[in-house]
Motif scaffolding. Structure first.
Motif, PDB file in Angstrom:
ATOM      1  N   MET A 110      55.148 -42.129 -16.400  1.00 50.47           N
ATOM      2  CA  MET A 110      53.872 -41.483 -16.126  1.00 50.47           C
ATOM      3  C   MET A 110      53.785 -40.158 -16.869  1.00 50.47           C
ATOM      4  SD  MET A 110      52.237 -40.168 -12.532  1.00 50.47           S
ATOM      5  CE  MET A 110      52.033 -41.819 -11.912  1.00 50.47           C
ATOM      6  N   GLU A 111      52.639 -39.903 -17.459  1.00 48.97           N
ATOM      7  CA  GLU A 111      52.444 -38.662 -18.199  1.00 48.97           C
ATOM      8  C   GLU A 111      52.290 -37.482 -17.241  1.00 48.97           C
ATOM      9  OE1 GLU A 111      48.765 -37.401 -20.782  1.00 48.97           O
ATOM     10  OE2 GLU A 111      50.123 -38.569 -22.033  1.00 48.97           O
ATOM     11  N   ILE A 112      52.705 -36.296 -17.696  1.00 52.26           N
ATOM     12  CA  ILE A 112      52.544 -35.057 -16.945  1.00 52.26           C
ATOM     13  C   ILE A 112      51.585 -34.161 -17.709  1.00 52.26           C
ATOM     14  CG2 ILE A 112      53.731 -33.016 -16.053  1.00 52.26           C
ATOM     15  CD1 ILE A 112      54.508 -35.533 -14.597  1.00 52.26           C
ATOM     16  N   ARG A 113      50.684 -33.515 -16.984  1.00 42.83           N
ATOM     17  CA  ARG A 113      49.727 -32.611 -17.614  1.00 42.83           C
ATOM     18  C   ARG A 113      49.725 -31.258 -16.920  1.00 42.83           C
ATOM     19  NH1 ARG A 113      44.502 -36.703 -18.191  1.00 42.83           N
ATOM     20  NH2 ARG A 113      45.416 -38.075 -19.763  1.00 42.83           N
ATOM     21  N   ALA A 114      49.395 -30.234 -17.672  1.00 47.63           N
ATOM     22  CA  ALA A 114      49.235 -28.899 -17.095  1.00 47.63           C
ATOM     23  C   ALA A 114      47.873 -28.830 -16.421  1.00 47.63           C
ATOM     24  CB  ALA A 114      49.348 -27.839 -18.173  1.00 47.63           C
ATOM     25  N   LEU A 115      47.858 -28.415 -15.169  1.00 47.68           N
ATOM     26  CA  LEU A 115      46.617 -28.368 -14.392  1.00 47.68           C
ATOM     27  C   LEU A 115      45.891 -27.047 -14.657  1.00 47.68           C
ATOM     28  CD1 LEU A 115      44.904 -29.893 -12.303  1.00 47.68           C
ATOM     29  CD2 LEU A 115      46.193 -28.744 -10.521  1.00 47.68           C
ATOM     30  N   GLY A 116      45.317 -26.953 -15.840  1.00 47.96           N
ATOM     31  CA  GLY A 116      44.548 -25.775 -16.193  1.00 47.96           C
ATOM     32  C   GLY A 116      45.334 -24.489 -16.039  1.00 47.96           C
ATOM     33  N   LYS A 117      44.678 -23.454 -15.507  1.00 45.44           N
ATOM     34  CA  LYS A 117      45.285 -22.145 -15.344  1.00 45.44           C
ATOM     35  C   LYS A 117      46.182 -22.045 -14.117  1.00 45.44           C
ATOM     36  CE  LYS A 117      41.444 -19.672 -17.556  1.00 45.44           C
ATOM     37  NZ  LYS A 117      40.362 -18.662 -17.354  1.00 45.44           N
ATOM     38  N   SER A 118      46.368 -23.160 -13.428  1.00 45.20           N
ATOM     39  CA  SER A 118      47.139 -23.109 -12.184  1.00 45.20           C
ATOM     40  C   SER A 118      48.619 -22.863 -12.420  1.00 45.20           C
ATOM     41  CB  SER A 118      46.983 -24.439 -11.422  1.00 45.20           C
ATOM     42  OG  SER A 118      47.652 -25.490 -12.104  1.00 45.20           O
ATOM     43  N   GLY A 119      49.095 -23.158 -13.616  1.00 41.73           N
ATOM     44  CA  GLY A 119      50.526 -23.042 -13.875  1.00 41.73           C
ATOM     45  C   GLY A 119      51.315 -24.231 -13.372  1.00 41.73           C
ATOM     46  N   LEU A 120      50.614 -25.255 -12.855  1.00 43.35           N
ATOM     47  CA  LEU A 120      51.273 -26.436 -12.308  1.00 43.35           C
ATOM     48  C   LEU A 120      51.287 -27.558 -13.335  1.00 43.35           C
ATOM     49  CD1 LEU A 120      49.497 -26.530  -8.823  1.00 43.35           C
ATOM     50  CD2 LEU A 120      51.746 -25.563  -9.330  1.00 43.35           C
ATOM     51  N   ASN A 121      52.393 -28.252 -13.406  1.00 41.46           N
ATOM     52  CA  ASN A 121      52.467 -29.476 -14.187  1.00 41.46           C
ATOM     53  C   ASN A 121      52.351 -30.639 -13.215  1.00 41.46           C
ATOM     54  OD1 ASN A 121      52.823 -28.297 -16.765  1.00 41.46           O
ATOM     55  ND2 ASN A 121      54.973 -27.928 -16.303  1.00 41.46           N
ATOM     56  N   VAL A 122      51.375 -31.494 -13.442  1.00 35.40           N
ATOM     57  CA  VAL A 122      51.086 -32.555 -12.472  1.00 35.40           C
ATOM     58  C   VAL A 122      51.154 -33.926 -13.124  1.00 35.40           C
ATOM     59  CG1 VAL A 122      49.596 -31.070 -11.076  1.00 35.40           C
ATOM     60  CG2 VAL A 122      48.600 -32.428 -12.924  1.00 35.40           C
ATOM     61  N   PRO A 123      51.518 -34.954 -12.338  1.00 34.57           N
ATOM     62  CA  PRO A 123      51.394 -36.327 -12.837  1.00 34.57           C
ATOM     63  C   PRO A 123      49.917 -36.670 -12.898  1.00 34.57           C
ATOM     64  CG  PRO A 123      51.924 -36.355 -10.519  1.00 34.57           C
ATOM     65  CD  PRO A 123      51.970 -34.905 -10.945  1.00 34.57           C
ATOM     66  N   VAL A 124      49.513 -37.464 -13.858  1.00 37.30           N
ATOM     67  CA  VAL A 124      48.088 -37.732 -13.996  1.00 37.30           C
ATOM     68  C   VAL A 124      47.538 -38.599 -12.866  1.00 37.30           C
ATOM     69  CG1 VAL A 124      47.982 -37.375 -16.472  1.00 37.30           C
ATOM     70  CG2 VAL A 124      48.577 -39.602 -15.588  1.00 37.30           C
ATOM     71  N   VAL A 125      48.399 -39.322 -12.173  1.00 37.09           N
ATOM     72  CA  VAL A 125      47.982 -40.023 -10.958  1.00 37.09           C
ATOM     73  C   VAL A 125      48.744 -39.430  -9.777  1.00 37.09           C
ATOM     74  CG1 VAL A 125      47.886 -42.205  -9.705  1.00 37.09           C
ATOM     75  CG2 VAL A 125      47.432 -42.169 -12.165  1.00 37.09           C
ATOM     76  N   GLY A 126      47.993 -38.918  -8.816  1.00 30.99           N
ATOM     77  CA  GLY A 126      48.582 -38.432  -7.585  1.00 30.99           C
ATOM     78  C   GLY A 126      48.120 -39.307  -6.431  1.00 30.99           C
ATOM     79  N   MET A 127      47.939 -38.686  -5.265  1.00 28.74           N
ATOM     80  CA  MET A 127      47.528 -39.483  -4.108  1.00 28.74           C
ATOM     81  C   MET A 127      46.714 -38.643  -3.138  1.00 28.74           C
ATOM     82  SD  MET A 127      49.899 -41.732  -1.543  1.00 28.74           S
ATOM     83  CE  MET A 127      50.065 -40.451  -0.309  1.00 28.74           C
ATOM     84  N   GLY A 128      45.593 -39.194  -2.677  1.00 29.20           N
ATOM     85  CA  GLY A 128      44.811 -38.575  -1.623  1.00 29.20           C
ATOM     86  C   GLY A 128      45.228 -39.111  -0.269  1.00 29.20           C
ATOM     87  N   THR A 129      44.850 -38.416   0.790  1.00 27.64           N
ATOM     88  CA  THR A 129      45.256 -38.821   2.143  1.00 27.64           C
ATOM     89  C   THR A 129      44.075 -38.971   3.097  1.00 27.64           C
ATOM     90  OG1 THR A 129      45.637 -36.499   2.762  1.00 27.64           O
ATOM     91  CG2 THR A 129      47.532 -37.742   1.923  1.00 27.64           C
ATOM     92  N   TRP A 130      42.847 -38.884   2.582  1.00 23.33           N
ATOM     93  CA  TRP A 130      41.682 -39.030   3.450  1.00 23.33           C
ATOM     94  C   TRP A 130      41.667 -40.429   4.061  1.00 23.33           C
ATOM     95  CZ3 TRP A 130      36.587 -41.442   2.313  1.00 23.33           C
ATOM     96  CH2 TRP A 130      35.654 -41.191   3.336  1.00 23.33           C
ATOM     97  N   GLN A 131      41.508 -40.505   5.359  1.00 25.03           N
ATOM     98  CA  GLN A 131      41.470 -41.738   6.161  1.00 25.03           C
ATOM     99  C   GLN A 131      42.828 -42.440   6.230  1.00 25.03           C
ATOM    100  OE1 GLN A 131      38.100 -44.028   4.561  1.00 25.03           O
ATOM    101  NE2 GLN A 131      36.803 -43.176   6.159  1.00 25.03           N
ATOM    102  N   THR A 132      43.475 -42.644   5.105  1.00 26.97           N
ATOM    103  CA  THR A 132      44.705 -43.440   5.097  1.00 26.97           C
ATOM    104  C   THR A 132      45.865 -42.785   5.846  1.00 26.97           C
ATOM    105  OG1 THR A 132      45.291 -42.503   2.941  1.00 26.97           O
ATOM    106  CG2 THR A 132      44.147 -44.623   2.952  1.00 26.97           C
ATOM    107  N   PHE A 133      45.901 -41.451   5.901  1.00 23.60           N
ATOM    108  CA  PHE A 133      46.983 -40.758   6.602  1.00 23.60           C
ATOM    109  C   PHE A 133      46.521 -40.159   7.935  1.00 23.60           C
ATOM    110  CE2 PHE A 133      50.860 -39.921   3.815  1.00 23.60           C
ATOM    111  CZ  PHE A 133      50.686 -41.101   3.101  1.00 23.60           C
ATOM    112  N   ASP A 134      45.290 -40.424   8.314  1.00 21.51           N
ATOM    113  CA  ASP A 134      44.796 -39.970   9.616  1.00 21.51           C
ATOM    114  C   ASP A 134      45.202 -41.018  10.656  1.00 21.51           C
ATOM    115  OD1 ASP A 134      43.531 -38.760  11.730  1.00 21.51           O
ATOM    116  OD2 ASP A 134      41.507 -39.373  11.118  1.00 21.51           O
ATOM    117  N   VAL A 135      46.496 -41.037  10.971  1.00 23.00           N
ATOM    118  CA  VAL A 135      47.058 -42.054  11.865  1.00 23.00           C
ATOM    119  C   VAL A 135      47.877 -41.376  12.957  1.00 23.00           C
ATOM    120  CG1 VAL A 135      47.094 -43.810  10.075  1.00 23.00           C
ATOM    121  CG2 VAL A 135      49.101 -42.341  10.393  1.00 23.00           C
ATOM    122  N   ARG A 136      48.143 -42.131  14.038  1.00 24.02           N
ATOM    123  CA  ARG A 136      48.846 -41.550  15.173  1.00 24.02           C
ATOM    124  C   ARG A 136      49.997 -42.412  15.704  1.00 24.02           C
ATOM    125  NH1 ARG A 136      43.874 -40.253  14.537  1.00 24.02           N
ATOM    126  NH2 ARG A 136      43.048 -38.194  15.075  1.00 24.02           N
TER     127      ARG A 136
END
Length: 271
Positions: free
Chosen positions: A1-27
């Motif tokens: 997986m490619e890594i990219r610099a996230l603009g001025k954030s100083g973070l290097n990120v994978p181009v595919v990450g993961m969201g947690t809306w609905q899917t991680f709202d579990v009990r």
């Protein structure tokens, strides 16, 4: 997986990450165990950027729990979401506690009370508790205000919806982000499920196989990430195997203009 610099954030990120809306709202214990499996698979696939929010119910807590001793191996993006400045401080401190006292990207969710929350986040950034500050919105009607925030010079990244059916950000938001050097996190790659209800046939996807695309979700993710102004896409899933599939879309070769046009036409033909 490619890594990219996230603009001025100083973070290097994978181009595919993961969201947690609905899917991680579990009990339940079973559901939380499944969430752990999703995170395990994401990390195995090299997708270590996780986005959450207090707006997502139990998602922050569940994500924090699944990470356990692996916190230093991931990048957390979360948000503050309240019209109250004081409640915002409470939310922010709770998020920091859930994620080991530090958050890589803290975003102002849907621009709610953004001026006051920006002051709070900047203070915490100076103390080293936040690496970068961002702002989000999902409605095209709010992109004018988002531009105002972008032009303050006080944020490093934005989070916006972008897919073949939602392209309003192409008009002004993405060009401005590029001009300002801001990172771009892309939500809703499947247009809130509209682009997942029907999928192209195997023969329709065949022209994309040379780009490493074997499934429709991969085509949509690569469509987004082939725009160099976009740095990371955050599809949500509750299926560990889907996380592996999503991550595979985060590697070159990238689509050219013809392939992006082709995918966009496929998308519009499905709805």
């Amino acid at each position: 997986m490619e890594i990219r610099a996230l603009g001025k954030s100083g973070l290097n990120v994978p181009v595919v990450g993961m969201g947690t809306w609905q899917t991680f709202d579990v009990r339940s214990q079973a559901a939380e165990k499944n969430s752990r499996n999703v995170v395990d698979q994401a990390l195995k696939a090299g997708a270590n950027f996780f986005d959450s929010s207090p707006m997502y119910g139990e998602a922050e807590r569940v994500l924090g729990t699944t990470l356990e001793r692996r916190r230093n191996a991931v990048l957390i993006a979360t948000k503050v979401w309240t019209s109250s400045t004081q409640e915002g401080r409470v939310q922010i401190n709770r998020s920091l506690d859930l994620f080991g006292g530090h958050v890589e990207l803290f975003q102002i969710h849907n621009l709610v009370n953004w001026r006051d929350h920006l002051d709070t986040l900047e203070s915490l950034k100076q103390k080293g508790k936040i690496a970068a500050i961002g702002a989000t919105h999902y409605q095209a009607s709010a992109f004018g205000e988002l531009k105002t925030v972008m032009k303050t010079g006080r944020i490093a990244a934005i989070q916006i919806p972008y897919n073949p059916l939602e392209r309003d950000v192409e008009k002004e938001t993405l060009p401005l982000a590029a001009d300002l050097g801001l990172g771009v996190v892309v939500m809703r790659p499947c247009c809130q499920g509209r682009l997942a209800r029907r999928v192209p046939s195997e023969s329709e996807l065949k022209p994309l196989t040379e780009f490493g695309v074997n499934t429709w979700p991969q085509a949509l993710l690569k469509w987004i990430l082939s725009d160099p102004r976009c740095h990371v896409a955050i599809p949500a899933t509750s299926k560990p195997e889907r996380m592996t599939e999503n991550a595979a879309a985060g590697s070159p070769p990238w689509f050219g203009p013809e392939e992006r046009t082709y995918v966009a036409k496929l998308a519009t033909s499905l709805v």
